[in-house]
Design a protein around this motif. Structure first.
Motif, PDB file in Angstrom:
ATOM      1  N   TRP A  25       0.836  -1.191   0.000  1.00 46.68           N
ATOM      2  CA  TRP A  25       0.000   0.000   0.000  1.00 46.68           C
ATOM      3  C   TRP A  25       0.874   1.245   0.000  1.00 46.68           C
ATOM      4  O   TRP A  25       1.918   1.288   0.656  1.00 46.68           O
ATOM      5  CB  TRP A  25      -0.929   0.004   1.209  1.00 46.68           C
ATOM      6  N   THR A  43      -2.931   3.923   0.892  1.00 47.90           N
ATOM      7  CA  THR A  43      -3.886   3.569  -0.158  1.00 47.90           C
ATOM      8  C   THR A  43      -3.501   2.230  -0.790  1.00 47.90           C
ATOM      9  O   THR A  43      -2.355   2.047  -1.202  1.00 47.90           O
ATOM     10  CB  THR A  43      -3.909   4.651  -1.257  1.00 47.90           C
ATOM     11  N   SER A  46      -4.228   0.455  -6.848  1.00 49.74           N
ATOM     12  CA  SER A  46      -5.367   0.616  -7.767  1.00 49.74           C
ATOM     13  C   SER A  46      -6.637   1.126  -7.103  1.00 49.74           C
ATOM     14  O   SER A  46      -7.692   1.130  -7.722  1.00 49.74           O
ATOM     15  CB  SER A  46      -5.677  -0.698  -8.499  1.00 49.74           C
ATOM     16  N   SER A  47      -6.571   1.548  -5.858  1.00 48.36           N
ATOM     17  CA  SER A  47      -7.769   2.001  -5.147  1.00 48.36           C
ATOM     18  C   SER A  47      -7.892   3.513  -5.184  1.00 48.36           C
ATOM     19  O   SER A  47      -6.897   4.235  -5.184  1.00 48.36           O
ATOM     20  CB  SER A  47      -7.729   1.544  -3.690  1.00 48.36           C
ATOM     21  N   GLU A  48      -9.121   3.984  -5.187  1.00 52.03           N
ATOM     22  CA  GLU A  48      -9.381   5.416  -5.044  1.00 52.03           C
ATOM     23  C   GLU A  48      -9.748   5.759  -3.606  1.00 52.03           C
ATOM     24  O   GLU A  48      -9.929   6.919  -3.272  1.00 52.03           O
ATOM     25  CB  GLU A  48     -10.497   5.837  -5.991  1.00 52.03           C
ATOM     26  N   CYS A  49      -9.869   4.743  -2.751  1.00 49.41           N
ATOM     27  CA  CYS A  49     -10.205   4.956  -1.343  1.00 49.41           C
ATOM     28  C   CYS A  49      -9.006   4.570  -0.486  1.00 49.41           C
ATOM     29  O   CYS A  49      -8.348   3.560  -0.739  1.00 49.41           O
ATOM     30  CB  CYS A  49     -11.421   4.118  -0.969  1.00 49.41           C
ATOM     31  N   LEU A  70     -12.007  -5.575  -0.044  1.00 43.12           N
ATOM     32  CA  LEU A  70     -11.071  -5.249  -1.111  1.00 43.12           C
ATOM     33  C   LEU A  70     -11.468  -6.089  -2.314  1.00 43.12           C
ATOM     34  O   LEU A  70     -11.471  -7.325  -2.242  1.00 43.12           O
ATOM     35  CB  LEU A  70      -9.636  -5.587  -0.708  1.00 43.12           C
TER      36      LEU A  70
END
Length: 140
Positions: A25, A43, A46-49, A70
């Protein structure tokens, strides 16, 4: 509206920061303004959160957040990657009731969903405090 950040209660910020960094992360921020206030944002790839851990940011009990999901394209590959990174991960499972899983370990049937439907195959793991995550396979 878009979900941006989830706050996780932890007992040892540095230990938890190392845990999530070991998962690959991204460390977005680590701000310390005194002994009583620290904000660490990480993060997942590939996450936006993102998640925030720290000191003085929540009154919730460390490890009390459960059922964070996830989404992964390949449940077995994602599970293997976490294991390679030293994380204890459950076996892949699907739920006795169908498309979504019950709380805890109730209703788990070993193996991925027999029809390999999206949203129906899972694996789980926890951070050092017990905040619980679920990997959920979604291909479309």
């Amino acid at each position: 509206m878009k979900l941006e950040v989830l706050t996780l209660p932890v007992s040892d910020v540095d230990r938890t920061k190392r845990f999530y960094e070991s998962l690959g992360w991204r460390l977005d921020a680590d701000f310390i303004t005194g002994e009583d206030f620290r904000v660490v944002q990480l993060t997942p790839p590939s996450s936006e959160c993102s998640i925030i851990i720290g000191t003085g940011i929540t009154s919730a009990v460390p490890g009390s957040v459960q059922g964070l999901h996830l989404v992964v394209f390949d449940i077995e590959a994602a599970r293997a990657e976490l294991i390679d990174r030293g994380v204890e991960v459950s076996e892949v499972f699907h739920d006795i009731g169908g498309i979504f899983h019950h709380a805890g370990t109730e209703g788990r049937i070993p193996g991925p969903d027999p029809k390999r439907r999206d949203y129906a195959s899972f694996a789980s793991f926890s951070d050092p405090d017990g905040n619980a995550w679920v990997l959920q396979e979604v291909k479309t």
